[in-house]
Write a protein that holds these residues in place. Sequence first.
Motif, mmCIF file in Angstrom:
data_model
loop_
_atom_site.group_PDB
_atom_site.id
_atom_site.type_symbol
_atom_site.label_atom_id
_atom_site.label_comp_id
_atom_site.label_asym_id
_atom_site.label_seq_id
_atom_site.Cartn_x
_atom_site.Cartn_y
_atom_site.Cartn_z
ATOM 1 N N GLN A 270 1.166 2.881 -2.560
ATOM 2 C CA GLN A 270 0.898 3.337 -3.924
ATOM 3 C C GLN A 270 -0.179 2.486 -4.581
ATOM 4 O O GLN A 270 -1.057 2.998 -5.284
ATOM 5 C CB GLN A 270 2.189 3.301 -4.751
ATOM 6 N N LYS A 271 -0.032 1.148 -4.317
ATOM 7 C CA LYS A 271 -1.042 0.255 -4.890
ATOM 8 C C LYS A 271 -2.408 0.565 -4.306
ATOM 9 O O LYS A 271 -3.413 0.548 -5.021
ATOM 10 C CB LYS A 271 -0.678 -1.206 -4.602
ATOM 11 N N LEU A 272 -2.375 0.837 -2.980
ATOM 12 C CA LEU A 272 -3.646 1.158 -2.340
ATOM 13 C C LEU A 272 -4.217 2.466 -2.908
ATOM 14 O O LEU A 272 -5.417 2.562 -3.192
ATOM 15 C CB LEU A 272 -3.450 1.269 -0.829
ATOM 16 N N ILE A 273 -3.266 3.445 -3.040
ATOM 17 C CA ILE A 273 -3.704 4.723 -3.631
ATOM 18 C C ILE A 273 -4.209 4.499 -5.036
ATOM 19 O O ILE A 273 -5.263 5.028 -5.440
ATOM 20 C CB ILE A 273 -2.559 5.760 -3.616
ATOM 21 N N GLU A 274 -3.394 3.689 -5.772
ATOM 22 C CA GLU A 274 -3.782 3.407 -7.156
ATOM 23 C C GLU A 274 -5.094 2.657 -7.210
ATOM 24 O O GLU A 274 -5.958 2.934 -8.055
ATOM 25 C CB GLU A 274 -2.676 2.587 -7.836
ATOM 26 N N LYS A 275 -5.206 1.712 -6.237
ATOM 27 C CA LYS A 275 -6.444 0.946 -6.187
ATOM 28 C C LYS A 275 -7.629 1.863 -5.879
ATOM 29 O O LYS A 275 -8.682 1.776 -6.521
ATOM 30 C CB LYS A 275 -6.315 -0.137 -5.121
ATOM 31 N N ASN A 276 -7.365 2.727 -4.861
ATOM 32 C CA ASN A 276 -8.427 3.662 -4.498
ATOM 33 C C ASN A 276 -8.741 4.595 -5.676
ATOM 34 O O ASN A 276 -9.915 4.925 -5.939
ATOM 35 C CB ASN A 276 -8.051 4.488 -3.277
ATOM 36 N N ARG A 277 -7.588 5.007 -6.329
ATOM 37 C CA ARG A 277 -7.797 5.879 -7.494
ATOM 38 C C ARG A 277 -8.588 5.159 -8.567
ATOM 39 O O ARG A 277 -9.539 5.714 -9.153
ATOM 40 C CB ARG A 277 -6.451 6.329 -8.058
ATOM 41 N N LYS A 278 -8.189 3.885 -8.798
ATOM 42 C CA LYS A 278 -8.900 3.116 -9.823
ATOM 43 C C LYS A 278 -10.336 2.870 -9.409
ATOM 44 O O LYS A 278 -11.253 2.907 -10.260
ATOM 45 C CB LYS A 278 -8.200 1.797 -10.082
ATOM 46 N N GLU A 279 -10.471 2.587 -8.061
ATOM 47 C CA GLU A 279 -11.832 2.379 -7.608
ATOM 48 C C GLU A 279 -12.652 3.655 -7.783
ATOM 49 O O GLU A 279 -13.825 3.606 -8.186
ATOM 50 C CB GLU A 279 -11.837 1.946 -6.130
ATOM 51 N N LEU A 280 -11.955 4.803 -7.468
ATOM 52 C CA LEU A 280 -12.652 6.066 -7.698
ATOM 53 C C LEU A 280 -12.932 6.270 -9.172
ATOM 54 O O LEU A 280 -14.024 6.708 -9.560
ATOM 55 C CB LEU A 280 -11.804 7.230 -7.148
ATOM 56 N N GLU A 281 -11.875 5.950 -9.974
ATOM 57 C CA GLU A 281 -12.062 6.082 -11.425
ATOM 58 C C GLU A 281 -13.157 5.150 -11.904
ATOM 59 O O GLU A 281 -13.990 5.499 -12.744
ATOM 60 C CB GLU A 281 -10.763 5.800 -12.162
ATOM 61 N N PHE A 282 -13.057 3.909 -11.299
ATOM 62 C CA PHE A 282 -14.068 2.931 -11.699
ATOM 63 C C PHE A 282 -15.460 3.418 -11.303
ATOM 64 O O PHE A 282 -16.412 3.321 -12.077
ATOM 65 C CB PHE A 282 -13.758 1.585 -11.039
ATOM 66 N N ALA A 283 -15.458 3.955 -10.056
ATOM 67 C CA ALA A 283 -16.749 4.486 -9.606
ATOM 68 C C ALA A 283 -17.189 5.652 -10.492
ATOM 69 O O ALA A 283 -18.373 5.774 -10.843
ATOM 70 C CB ALA A 283 -16.660 4.938 -8.148
ATOM 71 N N GLN A 284 -16.114 6.470 -10.817
ATOM 72 C CA GLN A 284 -16.430 7.599 -11.690
ATOM 73 C C GLN A 284 -16.878 7.107 -13.058
ATOM 74 O O GLN A 284 -17.832 7.628 -13.636
ATOM 75 C CB GLN A 284 -15.212 8.496 -11.818
ATOM 76 N N ILE A 285 -16.143 6.089 -13.542
ATOM 77 C CA ILE A 285 -16.508 5.530 -14.849
ATOM 78 C C ILE A 285 -17.895 4.949 -14.791
ATOM 79 O O ILE A 285 -18.711 5.114 -15.705
ATOM 80 C CB ILE A 285 -15.482 4.470 -15.279
#
Length: 936
Positions: A767-782
Motif C-alpha cells: 500500500q505504501k508502495l502504491i501510495e508512494k507510486n500514487r504520490k509520485e505520480l501525483e507529484f509528477a502530475q503536480i
Amino acid sequence: MLGFRLRFFLQFIFLVFSATLFSQLRPPIKNFTSVDYNGENQNWDISQASSNHIYVANSKGLLEFNGAVWNLYPSPNESIMRSVKFVNGRIYTGCYMEFGYWKRDDFGVLNYTSLSKNLDIPLVEDEEFWNILELGDLIVFQSKKRIYIYNITNNTFKTIDSDNTITNIAKIGETIYFQKIGEGVFRIEYGADTLVSADPILRANEIINIFQKGNDLLILTQGEGFFDLKDGILTKSNMSSNEFLATLTFYDGIKSKNGYFVLGTISNGVVYVNENGDFLNQISLNNGLLNNTVLSVFEDVQSNIWLGLDNGISYLNTKSPYRVFNDDKGVLGSVYVAEIKNEILYLGTNQGLFYKRLDSFENFKFVKGTKGQVWSLKNINGMLFCAHHSGTFLINNGLATKVANIPGTWDIALLDDNSNFLLQGNYDGLYVLEKSDEGIWALRNKIEGFKNSSRYFETIETTILVNHEYNGVFKLKVDSLFQRVENFSEDRSLKGANSGMVKYKGEILYSYKKGIYVYKEVEEKFKKDTLFSKLYAEEDYESGKLIFDEKKDVLWAFTKSGINFLEYEPLTNTPKINNIALTKDIRNGILGYENILSLGNNKYLMGTTSGFLTTNLNEVVPRKFEIFLDYVSVVKQGGSRKIMYNSEEGDFLADEKNIEIAYYTPEFNKFFDTEYQFKLDGMYNSWSDWTKDHTISFENLPYGKYTFNVRSKIGKELSLNTATYSFKIAKPWYISNTMVVFYILGILLFSFLMHNIYQGYYKKQRQKLIEKNRKELEFAQIQSEKEIIRIKNQKLEAEFKGKSKELAASTMNIIKKNELLTKIKNELSPIKDREAIKPVIQVINENLNQDDDWELFQEAFNNADSKFLKKIKKVHPKLSPNDLKLCAYLRLNLSSKEIAQLLNISPRSVEIKRYRLRKKLNLQHEDNLVNYILTI
C-alpha cells in the motif's frame, strides 16, 4: 622339678627353632592397619560372603572389604563386635547384649535387624556373643553362659544354658560341639546338650578348637596341645610338635583345605603345622605380621589365610607361586646378585657376601672378609668369583680368597674363551687375571690406554666393547697380549640411563630405552633388532639390564609392568616371549642391578632391596575372576547424593548429571594389584588407560543414554566379564518432550502470527508502495501541472505584461490626450471671442469628462489585475466608484499629478481624495496608502 626343666628345655628348643624358621621363605603377606579400614585395632572374627566380600567383626563394628575399599558399619549399640558369619545373603553378628543380622538394601547399604529383641526371655547380664555357626536352617549364637539356636524358617529360638563358662563351639559334620569349663565336652542333640567326654583334661583346660580326624575328634587345648578323642576316650596326640605346641598360648585355630593346621597365638604370631604335626612355618611380627597376637583365623575360598590381629588385619597368599624372604633386621641388606655352587646359595648384597645350604632352615652366614658391596658373582669353569668393591675374590665352601686387590671390580669374564685368562672391569678400566701352573689366580696387568669405568664389557677376539651409560659405547682395539689399547673409538649415539650389554649366543646385545641393538662385526656398529626389541616397549622401559641364562637358554629383561623372557619352543625352535607379571613396585629390586637365578624345576630367585623372593612358574596358573559394580552415586547440583545399586537401568533427572561409579574385583593378592579399564558408550567410546582407581566420576554429562563398561586386570589376565551399567539423563525441562510440543505449537503460532504480521507488513508496504507510486505520480502530475501552471503563468505573465503595457499605453494615451486637450483649452483661453471658441472648448470639456476613458482604463485594468477591484470591494464595501477609480490609479503607482489629469481635477483635489480614501480604508497615520493598496 623335672617338669620345670622339661618345659624350660622345650621353650629353649622353641626359641632356637623359631630363629631358624625366621630364615625360611614365607607366603606374601598383605597388612591393613586401623587407618586403612577406619576402625579400631582389634579384630575378633572373620567371614566371607558368596560374593567374596570379606566381613570382619571389629571393636568398632562390622567391616566390609570388597578387594578395593573398606566400609565400616558401626555396631548397633556402639559396643565391641565379637563375631560374624555370612549365611545366605545375611551377615549375622554378635556383640554386647545384642545379636542379629545385616542385609543389603536396593541401594547397596547394609541395614541391621535385631534378633535378640525378639526373644521371649531376657539376655544374661553382661552377655557377649563370641561365636556364630550355621547348621542347615539353624543359626547358633554362643555366649559364655548360653547358646541360642535360631530357626530361620519359623523365626523361633531354643536356648541351652550353662552354669559354667562355654569356651567355644565347633561344627563337625552336622553336629555342634562345645566345652563347659569344669564339665567337659558336649554336643547338641535335638536342641539339648549331651555330654561327650568329661575327661579331666577337657574339664580343666580351655579348648581352642575341635577338628575332625577320620571318624574321631582332634582337640586342641590351651597348654596341653592336641588330644585324640575316640569312642569317648581321650589320648595325647602323637604329633611330633605336640610338646612344642603345649608351650604356646593359643587364641584361635583352623584346619585349612590342604590339611594344615593354622594356629593363632598370643604373642607368637601364627604357626603352621601339617597333618602329621610337623612344623611348617611360623610367621610373626619379625617376618611380616603387624602384630603377634592373633585373635581370629579364617581361610577364604581362594585359600588365603586371614588373620584378625590385636592391632590390624593380615592375609597370607598361601596358594601364591611366590615366596618372600624379608630381611627385616637388616642383616643381609639389598640383594644385588645370587649364585649357586655345590648346593650352596650365595647372596651378594650391599653389606657383603652371605651363604647357606639350599632348602635348609639355617640362617644365612656371612663370608668373612667380604664386608661391603658385592657387584657380581660369576661361576666360571666350576670356580666362583666375587666382584667386590674392595677387589676380586675366589669363593669356595663359604671361604673367600682375594685374588686381586684392585678396588672396584664390576664384573669378570673369560678372556676370549681362554680358560687361563680372565678379563675384569673395574672403576678405572680393564684388568687381566691369569691362572698359574699351580692353579692360582693372580692379577697380571692393567690394559693401558683406557681409564673409564667398565661395568659392562664384551670381547670379540682382540676387540673389547665397553658400555658406559653416560658416554656411550667404547670400542677398543688391543694388542694380542691384552696389555694396551692400540686403537680407540667412541659411539655416542648409543647412550642412556641404566643401559646394558650382554653376550647372547655369540651376539653382543646393547639395550637401552630405544630398544635392543645387535653388534654387526662386518659393519662394526650396532643395529636395532626387531625380535629382541620386543622384550620391552619404550614406554614400559625400566632398565637395560639383560641376563642370559645359558643353562636354560633364556634371555631375561626387566620392565615396569613385569619380567619378560625370550625362549625357544622345544619342538619348533621358534622364539617366544613370555611374561611374569611382577611389576617394578612388587619386585622391589635395585634399579639397574636386577637379578634372577634359576633354582631348578622352573623355580627362580630374585633379589630385592630387603631380601629376595622366589617364584615357581609351574604354579603360575591363570585364575578366573570377575568384576562387579559396587554402587552408582548421583550428585545433584544442590549437593545431595543418591545411591543406585544393581539397577537394570538408571533413570536420572536433568540436574543429576554428575555420576560416580564404583567397582571392584574381590581378589586378594599381595603381589598383583587389580587394575581397571572403563569406557562410557555415548561419551567416551574407547577404553581408558589401565588404572588402580576403583571409582570414576563423570561431571556435567549432557542428556542422553549411556552405557558404562568396566573390566579388570590382575597381572596379565583379564576379568571373565565386563560389568555394565546403563542409564539415561533426562532432558532439561526447557527441552523436554512436553516443552518441545509447546515449542512446536509456539513456533507454529509464531509462524502464523509472523506470517500474518509479514502479510500485513507486506500489504502495508505494498500500500505504501502504491501510495508512494500514487504520490509520485501525483507529484509528477503536480509537477506537470505546476509546469503547466508555470508555463501558463509565464504566458499569463507575458499576457499580463502585455495587458499592463496596454494598460500603461492606454493610460498614457488618455493622459496625453487629456494633456493635449487641456493645453489646447489653455491656449484658447486668451482668445476673446469666447463665442467663437465656445464650441471648441465645449468639445474639449466633453472629451475631458467622458466616461469612455474610464471604461477603457477599467477594461485594461481588469485585464491586467482582474481580482483587485473585487478584493477591495469585498474588504471595503463602502467605497464609491470614484474611490475605486482612485484606488485603481494608486494600484498603478501613479502620481497625484497623473491622477489629476486622469480625473480632470487639480492635484490638490487628488490629495483631498487621497485623504478621504485613507479615512474610508481606516488607515493609521503611519500607514502608507499606496503600500496598503499594493498588498491587497
